[in-house]
Write a protein that holds these residues in place. Structure first.
Motif, PDB file in Angstrom:
ATOM      1  N   ARG A  68       0.217  -0.687  -0.049  1.00 21.77           N
ATOM      2  CA  ARG A  68       0.148  -0.095  -0.476  1.00 21.77           C
ATOM      3  C   ARG A  68       0.633   1.235  -0.101  1.00 21.77           C
ATOM      4  N   PRO A  69       0.366   2.666  -0.815  1.00 21.16           N
ATOM      5  CA  PRO A  69       1.183   3.611  -0.491  1.00 21.16           C
ATOM      6  C   PRO A  69       1.444   4.663   0.209  1.00 21.16           C
ATOM      7  N   VAL A  70       2.404   5.237   0.740  1.00 19.57           N
ATOM      8  CA  VAL A  70       2.533   5.680   1.924  1.00 19.57           C
ATOM      9  C   VAL A  70       2.698   7.421   1.626  1.00 19.57           C
ATOM     10  N   VAL A  71       1.145   8.205   2.334  1.00 17.35           N
ATOM     11  CA  VAL A  71       1.484   9.319   2.024  1.00 17.35           C
ATOM     12  C   VAL A  71       1.919  10.530   3.289  1.00 17.35           C
ATOM     13  N   LYS A  78      -3.800  22.095   2.395  1.00 14.92           N
ATOM     14  CA  LYS A  78      -5.199  22.203   1.415  1.00 14.92           C
ATOM     15  C   LYS A  78      -4.969  20.819   0.431  1.00 14.92           C
ATOM     16  N   TYR A  79      -4.618  20.535  -0.515  1.00 10.90           N
ATOM     17  CA  TYR A  79      -4.068  19.539  -0.607  1.00 10.90           C
ATOM     18  C   TYR A  79      -4.440  18.310  -0.039  1.00 10.90           C
ATOM     19  N   CYS A  80      -3.187  18.380   1.319  1.00 15.58           N
ATOM     20  CA  CYS A  80      -3.433  17.211   1.463  1.00 15.58           C
ATOM     21  C   CYS A  80      -5.297  16.819   2.398  1.00 15.58           C
ATOM     22  N   LEU A  81      -6.103  18.077   2.680  1.00 11.94           N
ATOM     23  CA  LEU A  81      -7.186  17.902   3.065  1.00 11.94           C
ATOM     24  C   LEU A  81      -8.076  17.157   1.828  1.00 11.94           C
ATOM     25  N   ARG A  82      -7.625  17.911   0.713  1.00 15.72           N
ATOM     26  CA  ARG A  82      -8.602  17.349  -0.569  1.00 15.72           C
ATOM     27  C   ARG A  82      -8.121  15.971  -0.765  1.00 15.72           C
ATOM     28  N   LEU A  83      -6.838  15.788  -0.493  1.00 10.29           N
ATOM     29  CA  LEU A  83      -6.757  13.938  -1.357  1.00 10.29           C
ATOM     30  C   LEU A  83      -7.351  13.961   0.193  1.00 10.29           C
ATOM     31  N   ARG A  84      -7.250  13.891   1.344  1.00 10.19           N
ATOM     32  CA  ARG A  84      -7.774  13.173   2.611  1.00 10.19           C
ATOM     33  C   ARG A  84      -9.196  13.014   2.192  1.00 10.19           C
ATOM     34  N   PHE A  85      -9.973  14.318   1.999  1.00  9.84           N
ATOM     35  CA  PHE A  85     -11.748  13.956   1.933  1.00  9.84           C
ATOM     36  C   PHE A  85     -12.218  13.411   0.329  1.00  9.84           C
ATOM     37  N   ARG A  86     -11.218  13.273  -0.808  1.00 14.15           N
ATOM     38  CA  ARG A  86     -11.395  12.553  -1.664  1.00 14.15           C
ATOM     39  C   ARG A  86     -11.315  11.362  -2.064  1.00 14.15           C
ATOM     40  N   LEU A  87     -10.209  10.493  -1.087  1.00 11.60           N
ATOM     41  CA  LEU A  87     -10.386   9.328  -1.348  1.00 11.60           C
ATOM     42  C   LEU A  87     -11.119   8.396   0.077  1.00 11.60           C
ATOM     43  N   GLY A  88     -12.076   9.617   1.000  1.00 10.56           N
ATOM     44  CA  GLY A  88     -13.096   9.127   1.605  1.00 10.56           C
ATOM     45  C   GLY A  88     -12.673   7.875   2.451  1.00 10.56           C
ATOM     46  N   ARG A  89     -13.607   6.944   2.431  1.00 16.40           N
ATOM     47  CA  ARG A  89     -13.395   5.826   3.662  1.00 16.40           C
ATOM     48  C   ARG A  89     -11.985   4.607   3.548  1.00 16.40           C
ATOM     49  N   SER A  90     -11.601   4.969   1.460  1.00 17.92           N
ATOM     50  CA  SER A  90     -10.319   4.492   1.248  1.00 17.92           C
ATOM     51  C   SER A  90      -8.430   5.277   2.023  1.00 17.92           C
ATOM     52  N   ALA A  91      -8.830   6.339   2.465  1.00 21.92           N
ATOM     53  CA  ALA A  91      -7.767   6.587   3.479  1.00 21.92           C
ATOM     54  C   ALA A  91      -7.345   6.167   4.296  1.00 21.92           C
ATOM     55  N   TRP A 136      -5.809   8.712  -9.225  1.00 20.89           N
ATOM     56  CA  TRP A 136      -4.696   7.694  -9.512  1.00 20.89           C
ATOM     57  C   TRP A 136      -4.158   7.165  -7.917  1.00 20.89           C
ATOM     58  N   VAL A 137      -4.538   7.449  -6.318  1.00 22.23           N
ATOM     59  CA  VAL A 137      -4.056   7.082  -5.474  1.00 22.23           C
ATOM     60  C   VAL A 137      -4.856   6.130  -5.181  1.00 22.23           C
ATOM     61  N   ARG A 138      -5.837   6.076  -5.790  1.00 22.57           N
ATOM     62  CA  ARG A 138      -7.477   5.129  -4.988  1.00 22.57           C
ATOM     63  C   ARG A 138      -7.258   3.750  -5.965  1.00 22.57           C
ATOM     64  N   GLU A 139      -6.391   4.348  -6.979  1.00 18.20           N
ATOM     65  CA  GLU A 139      -5.826   3.095  -8.128  1.00 18.20           C
ATOM     66  C   GLU A 139      -4.787   2.316  -7.549  1.00 18.20           C
ATOM     67  N   GLN A 140      -3.890   3.134  -6.782  1.00 21.57           N
ATOM     68  CA  GLN A 140      -3.178   2.249  -6.394  1.00 21.57           C
ATOM     69  C   GLN A 140      -3.328   1.040  -5.446  1.00 21.57           C
ATOM     70  N   LEU A 141      -4.133   1.840  -4.571  1.00 17.74           N
ATOM     71  CA  LEU A 141      -5.016   0.607  -3.599  1.00 17.74           C
ATOM     72  C   LEU A 141      -5.443  -0.591  -4.524  1.00 17.74           C
ATOM     73  N   ARG A 142      -5.741  -0.451  -5.654  1.00 17.11           N
ATOM     74  CA  ARG A 142      -6.273  -2.296  -6.155  1.00 17.11           C
ATOM     75  C   ARG A 142      -5.368  -2.588  -6.486  1.00 17.11           C
ATOM     76  N   PRO A 143      -5.564  -4.014  -6.425  1.00 19.26           N
ATOM     77  CA  PRO A 143      -4.502  -5.377  -6.521  1.00 19.26           C
ATOM     78  C   PRO A 143      -4.969  -5.038  -8.730  1.00 19.26           C
ATOM     79  N   SER A 144      -3.367  -5.850  -8.926  1.00 19.83           N
ATOM     80  CA  SER A 144      -3.602  -5.491  -9.902  1.00 19.83           C
ATOM     81  C   SER A 144      -4.045  -6.964 -10.836  1.00 19.83           C
ATOM     82  N   ALA A 145      -5.027  -6.897 -12.190  1.00 20.06           N
ATOM     83  CA  ALA A 145      -5.406  -7.706 -12.644  1.00 20.06           C
ATOM     84  C   ALA A 145      -4.565  -9.174 -13.545  1.00 20.06           C
TER      85      ALA A 145
END
Length: 145
Positions: A68-71, A78-91, A136-145
């Motif tokens: 999993r990625p490291v943030v 404000k950019y960290c807040l944007r990332l955190r809120f747009r990731l939702g539960r995935s964060a 893009w960050v959310r995509e990195q959490l998905r297992p590669s097919a």
């Protein structure tokens, strides 16, 4: 650690002062409403909206195990807040490192950003990305097919 709470404390203090003035001029209801806005701003800019931070070395160790990625982030960004809120539960699935409470994390960010503490810096498979899109960050959490 106190530096991370400074902005939240300032919001609370300013809100208290302004609300006190409103009590005498416009009444209690207006003062309470405004104070609630300042409390909301304080919470959003505090450590409370982010998952619990861990140290940079622990985050790197966990990332090597689970992939999993490291943030790297800091409060008030404000950019960290944007990332955190747009990731939702995935964060919660990411490893979060507060660079203001972890000197090793701050050094890691400076090492990849020409000496600047530019956040959010997301490290995926050992490669840093500065201020990537939440999608893009959310995509990195998905297992590669």
């Amino acid at each position: 650690m106190m530096r991370a709470w400074t902005l939240a404390i300032l919001f609370l203090l300013c809100g208290s002062v302004v609300a006190t003035g409103l009590i005498f001029s416009r009444g209690l209801a207006a003062a309470v409403a405004l104070l609630l806005v300042f409390v909301l701003l304080a919470v959003v800019h505090s450590l409370l909206v982010f998952p619990r931070s861990i140290g940079a070395s622990e985050a790197e160790r966990r990332s090597a195990v689970d992939g999993r990625p490291v943030v790297f982030w800091r409060s008030g960004c404000k950019y960290c807040l944007r990332l955190r809120f747009r990731l939702g539960r995935s964060a919660r699935e990411l490893h979060w490192v507060d660079i203001w409470s972890d000197p090793a994390g701050a050094a890691a960010v400076r090492a990849v950003n020409d000496g600047n503490e530019t956040v959010p810096t997301v490290v995926v498979a050992g490669r840093p990305y500065v201020n990537p899109s939440p999608e893009w960050v959310r995509e990195q959490l998905r297992p590669s097919a």
